[in-house]
Motif scaffolding. Structure first.
Motif, PDB file in Angstrom:
ATOM      1  N   ARG A  28     -44.582  77.625 -55.215  1.00 10.64           N
ATOM      2  CA  ARG A  28     -44.047  76.587 -56.104  1.00 10.64           C
ATOM      3  C   ARG A  28     -45.062  76.366 -57.233  1.00 10.64           C
ATOM      4  NH1 ARG A  28     -39.886  73.554 -55.448  1.00 10.64           N
ATOM      5  NH2 ARG A  28     -39.674  74.310 -53.323  1.00 10.64           N
ATOM      6  N   VAL A  29     -44.915  77.154 -58.303  1.00 10.66           N
ATOM      7  CA  VAL A  29     -45.914  77.134 -59.378  1.00 10.66           C
ATOM      8  C   VAL A  29     -45.227  77.163 -60.746  1.00 10.66           C
ATOM      9  CG1 VAL A  29     -47.776  78.224 -58.050  1.00 10.66           C
ATOM     10  CG2 VAL A  29     -46.107  79.651 -59.234  1.00 10.66           C
ATOM     11  N   GLU A  30     -46.035  77.116 -61.795  1.00  5.31           N
ATOM     12  CA  GLU A  30     -45.514  77.135 -63.174  1.00  5.31           C
ATOM     13  C   GLU A  30     -45.020  78.522 -63.561  1.00  5.31           C
ATOM     14  OE1 GLU A  30     -45.279  74.701 -65.668  1.00  5.31           O
ATOM     15  OE2 GLU A  30     -45.616  73.313 -64.004  1.00  5.31           O
ATOM     16  N   ILE A  31     -45.822  79.524 -63.189  1.00  5.00           N
ATOM     17  CA  ILE A  31     -45.459  80.885 -63.608  1.00  5.00           C
ATOM     18  C   ILE A  31     -46.083  81.925 -62.675  1.00  5.00           C
ATOM     19  CG2 ILE A  31     -47.409  81.148 -65.234  1.00  5.00           C
ATOM     20  CD1 ILE A  31     -45.268  82.465 -67.167  1.00  5.00           C
ATOM     21  N   ILE A  32     -45.301  82.958 -62.399  1.00  2.00           N
ATOM     22  CA  ILE A  32     -45.806  84.080 -61.592  1.00  2.00           C
ATOM     23  C   ILE A  32     -45.729  85.350 -62.442  1.00  2.00           C
ATOM     24  CG2 ILE A  32     -45.400  85.540 -59.559  1.00  2.00           C
ATOM     25  CD1 ILE A  32     -44.297  83.105 -58.121  1.00  2.00           C
ATOM     26  N   VAL A  33     -46.806  86.105 -62.448  1.00  2.00           N
ATOM     27  CA  VAL A  33     -46.820  87.375 -63.178  1.00  2.00           C
ATOM     28  C   VAL A  33     -46.438  88.506 -62.227  1.00  2.00           C
ATOM     29  CG1 VAL A  33     -48.225  88.982 -64.505  1.00  2.00           C
ATOM     30  CG2 VAL A  33     -48.669  86.527 -64.679  1.00  2.00           C
ATOM     31  N   LEU A  34     -45.450  89.291 -62.663  1.00  2.00           N
ATOM     32  CA  LEU A  34     -44.988  90.427 -61.857  1.00  2.00           C
ATOM     33  C   LEU A  34     -44.998  91.692 -62.696  1.00  2.00           C
ATOM     34  CD1 LEU A  34     -41.762  89.131 -60.042  1.00  2.00           C
ATOM     35  CD2 LEU A  34     -44.012  89.542 -59.022  1.00  2.00           C
ATOM     36  N   GLY A  35     -45.565  92.744 -62.156  1.00  2.00           N
ATOM     37  CA  GLY A  35     -45.618  94.012 -62.886  1.00  2.00           C
ATOM     38  C   GLY A  35     -44.423  94.895 -62.573  1.00  2.00           C
ATOM     39  N   LEU A  36     -43.923  95.586 -63.597  1.00  2.00           N
ATOM     40  CA  LEU A  36     -42.798  96.508 -63.418  1.00  2.00           C
ATOM     41  C   LEU A  36     -43.169  97.871 -64.001  1.00  2.00           C
ATOM     42  CD1 LEU A  36     -41.160  93.741 -63.312  1.00  2.00           C
ATOM     43  CD2 LEU A  36     -39.305  95.035 -64.328  1.00  2.00           C
ATOM     44  N   LEU A  76     -33.565  78.716 -59.104  1.00  2.00           N
ATOM     45  CA  LEU A  76     -33.202  79.676 -58.054  1.00  2.00           C
ATOM     46  C   LEU A  76     -34.408  80.068 -57.198  1.00  2.00           C
ATOM     47  CD1 LEU A  76     -30.852  81.976 -60.167  1.00  2.00           C
ATOM     48  CD2 LEU A  76     -30.170  80.361 -58.381  1.00  2.00           C
ATOM     49  N   LEU A  77     -35.589  79.760 -57.715  1.00  2.00           N
ATOM     50  CA  LEU A  77     -36.841  80.082 -57.005  1.00  2.00           C
ATOM     51  C   LEU A  77     -37.772  78.888 -57.138  1.00  2.00           C
ATOM     52  CD1 LEU A  77     -37.483  83.688 -58.330  1.00  2.00           C
ATOM     53  CD2 LEU A  77     -37.527  83.069 -55.911  1.00  2.00           C
ATOM     54  N   PRO A  78     -38.715  78.748 -56.200  1.00  2.00           N
ATOM     55  CA  PRO A  78     -39.669  77.627 -56.342  1.00  2.00           C
ATOM     56  C   PRO A  78     -40.484  77.713 -57.641  1.00  2.00           C
ATOM     57  CG  PRO A  78     -39.824  78.604 -54.147  1.00  2.00           C
ATOM     58  CD  PRO A  78     -38.914  79.483 -54.941  1.00  2.00           C
ATOM     59  N   THR A  79     -40.830  78.921 -58.100  1.00  2.00           N
ATOM     60  CA  THR A  79     -41.590  79.022 -59.348  1.00  2.00           C
ATOM     61  C   THR A  79     -40.688  78.734 -60.545  1.00  2.00           C
ATOM     62  OG1 THR A  79     -42.912  80.429 -60.782  1.00  2.00           O
ATOM     63  CG2 THR A  79     -41.216  81.536 -59.520  1.00  2.00           C
ATOM     64  N   LYS A  80     -41.252  78.072 -61.561  1.00  2.00           N
ATOM     65  CA  LYS A  80     -40.431  77.726 -62.723  1.00  2.00           C
ATOM     66  C   LYS A  80     -40.093  78.946 -63.572  1.00  2.00           C
ATOM     67  CE  LYS A  80     -41.970  73.014 -63.520  1.00  2.00           C
ATOM     68  NZ  LYS A  80     -43.027  72.349 -64.281  1.00  2.00           N
ATOM     69  N   ARG A  81     -41.061  79.870 -63.653  1.00  2.00           N
ATOM     70  CA  ARG A  81     -40.859  81.034 -64.521  1.00  2.00           C
ATOM     71  C   ARG A  81     -41.474  82.273 -63.922  1.00  2.00           C
ATOM     72  NH1 ARG A  81     -43.681  77.062 -66.677  1.00  2.00           N
ATOM     73  NH2 ARG A  81     -42.677  75.703 -68.200  1.00  2.00           N
ATOM     74  N   LEU A  82     -41.017  83.413 -64.435  1.00  2.00           N
ATOM     75  CA  LEU A  82     -41.673  84.680 -64.135  1.00  2.00           C
ATOM     76  C   LEU A  82     -42.117  85.285 -65.462  1.00  2.00           C
ATOM     77  CD1 LEU A  82     -39.204  86.409 -61.645  1.00  2.00           C
ATOM     78  CD2 LEU A  82     -41.336  85.214 -61.102  1.00  2.00           C
ATOM     79  N   LEU A  83     -43.289  85.868 -65.452  1.00  2.00           N
ATOM     80  CA  LEU A  83     -43.655  86.694 -66.601  1.00  2.00           C
ATOM     81  C   LEU A  83     -43.614  88.134 -66.114  1.00  2.00           C
ATOM     82  CD1 LEU A  83     -44.692  86.707 -69.589  1.00  2.00           C
ATOM     83  CD2 LEU A  83     -46.934  87.192 -68.598  1.00  2.00           C
ATOM     84  N   LEU A  84     -42.615  88.857 -66.608  1.00  2.00           N
ATOM     85  CA  LEU A  84     -42.549  90.273 -66.245  1.00  2.00           C
ATOM     86  C   LEU A  84     -43.451  91.022 -67.206  1.00  2.00           C
ATOM     87  CD1 LEU A  84     -38.673  90.632 -65.826  1.00  2.00           C
ATOM     88  CD2 LEU A  84     -40.391  89.935 -64.123  1.00  2.00           C
ATOM     89  N   ILE A  85     -44.244  91.930 -66.669  1.00  2.00           N
ATOM     90  CA  ILE A  85     -45.099  92.709 -67.559  1.00  2.00           C
ATOM     91  C   ILE A  85     -44.962  94.196 -67.259  1.00  2.00           C
ATOM     92  CG2 ILE A  85     -47.168  92.372 -66.093  1.00  2.00           C
ATOM     93  CD1 ILE A  85     -48.583  92.297 -69.063  1.00  2.00           C
ATOM     94  N   GLY A  86     -44.825  94.965 -68.314  1.00  2.00           N
ATOM     95  CA  GLY A  86     -44.658  96.411 -68.165  1.00  2.00           C
ATOM     96  C   GLY A  86     -45.961  97.071 -67.751  1.00  2.00           C
TER      97      GLY A  86
END
Ligand code: BES
Ligand code: MN
Ligand code: ZN
Length: 506
Positions: A14-22, A67-77
């Protein structure tokens, strides 16, 4: 920045933003699959539609709409999976943190990027990228609210308990090393009137008080007694007294190697009487990057405590024209007695390094590495991507090359053939401080070689890499701090130097 590594499930954070790599041509990693599912397949859709193509360092902000506890996702290539490397981890980490910083979000949660290298290496690269990427030199600037945004914490969530320990160790190391590199950047970015020889000497003394490192600063009188007329000569035109700083870590034990690191510390290089054109002269505050690099490497040694005997030598001077300054045509004798025809007072780095290299002899070192913003010719030859490497010993060059590759602070070798020495022959002294205008980086090194004798030695010309003209993912415009991580890598992995690895055959 506060850096935390802990165990958890990213989808539950449950956070402001999660960084996910793709990856580009994505392999849906298990982590990604869970997020995709919770978002009703939105990530898959984004990629299929082409709205987000995960090329290296490209980002996409995705709100999660509850839809998720985190407010946002930062997708990074992450770019192509088979091309993903530790340096790309550094880049992506820097890019992600800067992007989040731009949003004004203070805390970032991140996945551990999917790379098969050891977990320790990956988390270390993440920490390095984050700290190096967020660096700013703004102490003289009144920041607009928009510019003052700051990421204060990074939490790396590890979903596999078995990898937690390694991830913690790596992150801590990476942070420590990157912070030291940022301190080097600070010194180099500081104007010449702030980062004077005395100031660098004081910084070194401060480090000495806080750590087990012995620090000594030679006074002008001592330098006179030792015959260090290179340092004294270059410093003579300046109102700032020259300082010769000596750092010593550990002591020599029987059978142990001693490595000496030498850093050029010209705190401002006006050229002296052979004055430089005013265009870009302001940049010559970065002419002490070598000294800053060595000082910061010792900051790291103080913390990581390698089993080694290490000496750092920082000849620090300001090169200025004045009525007292050295003149073109002067003949000086450097430490050890060799005489030098100073045909050009702007080739000053080699004069102060000559004294420092001669001074190394008292330690009977196993190896000597000097690092210096020595020649404009090196910027022409290699640009800002590689430092020039020259040396007299293949084993040492190999170690430096490997350390450079591991740190992604890459070196490129130039030859040191004897014929190149012709150009620095003098008719009035033992050697002349400039060549004939060709192969300037090599003739600079040939000059230095005269002061090292048979000791295994490598010279690194960082004139190009020490300063960045434009922003890169984890190196902002300005001082790069390049060299610190290479030296740390070299020393932390040091194995006893084989007696058989003598000097190169000529
Ligand atoms: N500090 C400069 C080299 C330099 C130039 C560093 C550009 C970074 C960017 C050095 O002291 C110098 O002036 N070298 C001269 C040597 C020449 C007179 C033989 C040079 O490169 O022009
Ligand atoms: Mn110069
Ligand atoms: Zn210089």
């Amino acid at each position: 920045m506060k850096l935390t590594v802990r165990y958890g499930m990213l989808v539950k954070e449950r956070v402001e933003i999660i960084v996910l790599g793709l990856f580009d041509a994505p392999r849906i990693t298990p982590v990604l699959k869970r997020f995709d599912k919770a978002l009703g397949g939105e990530i898959s859709r984004l990629i299929k539609s082409g709205d987000f193509r995960p090329r290296l360092n490209k980002t996409f902000l995705l709100p999660t709409y509850g839809l998720l506890p985190t407010k946002r996702l930062l997708l990074i290539g992450l770019g192509k999976e088979n091309e993903f490397t530790l340096d790309k981890v550094r880049q992506v980490s820097g890019t992600a943190l800067k992007t989040v910083q731009g949003f004004g979000i203070k805390g970032v949660t991140s996945q551990l990027y999917p790379l098969k290298d050891s977990v320790e290496q990956v988390s270390r690269a993440m920490a390095e990228g984050a700290v190096l990427g967020l660096y700013r030199f703004d102490r003289f600037k009144h920041l607009e609210p928009d510019e003052a945004k700051e990421v204060k914490s990074l939490t790396i969530v590890v979903e596999d308990k078995a990898r937690l320990g390694g991830a913690k160790v790596g992150a801590r190391r990476g942070q420590l090393i990157a912070e030291a590199a940022c301190q080097a950047r600070d010194l180099v970015n500081l104007p010449g009137s702030e980062a004077t020889p005395s100031m660098i000497a004081n910084e070194a003394k401060k480090l000495g008080r806080r750590s087990g490192i012995k620090v000594r600063v030679l006074s002008a009188d001592t330098m006179k007694r030792l015959g260090m007329n290179g340092v004294l000569g270059v410093g003579r035109g300046s109102a700032q007294p020259p300082k010769f700083v000596i750092l010593e870590y550990g002591k020599r034990r029987p059978g142990q190697d001693t490595v000496v690191l030498v850093g050029k510390g010209v705190t401002f290089d006006s050229g002296g009487i052979s004055i430089k054109p005013s265009q870009d002269m302001d940049k010559m505050k970065y002419d002490m990057a070598g000294a800053g690099t060595v000082l910061s490497a010792f900051r790291v040694f103080a913390r990581l405590r390698p089993k080694a005997h290490l000496v750092g030598l920082l000849p620090c001077v300001e090169n200025m024209p004045s009525g007292k300054a050295m003149k073109p045509g002067d003949i000086i004798s450097c430490m050890g007695g060799k005489t030098v025809e100073v045909a050009n007072t702007d080739a000053e780095g080699r004069l102060i390094l000559a004294d420092a290299l001669a001074y190394t002899k008292r330690y009977k070192p196993t190896a000597v590495v000097d690092i210096a913003t020595l020649t404009g010719a090196c910027v022409v030859a290699l640009g800002r991507l590689a430092m020039g490497m020259m040396g007299n010993n293949e084993e040492l060059r190999k170690r430096v090359r490997e350390a450079g590759d591991a740190a992604h602070e890459r070196v490129w070798e130039l030859p040191l053939w004897d014929e190149y020495g012709e150009a620095i022959k003098s008719t009035v002294a033992d050697v002349k401080n400039i060549g004939d205008g060709s192969a300037g980086t090599i003739t600079g090194a040939k000059f230095l070689e005269k002061f090292v004798d048979k000791t295994p030695w490598v010279h690194l010309d960082i004139a190009g890499v020490a300063w960045n003209d434009k922003d890169a993912p984890y190196i902002p415009k300005g001082a790069s701090g390049i060299g610190v991580r290479l030296l740390v890598e070299l020393i932390m992995n040091w194995k006893k130097f084989p007696a058989a690895a003598k000097r190169d055959k000529k």
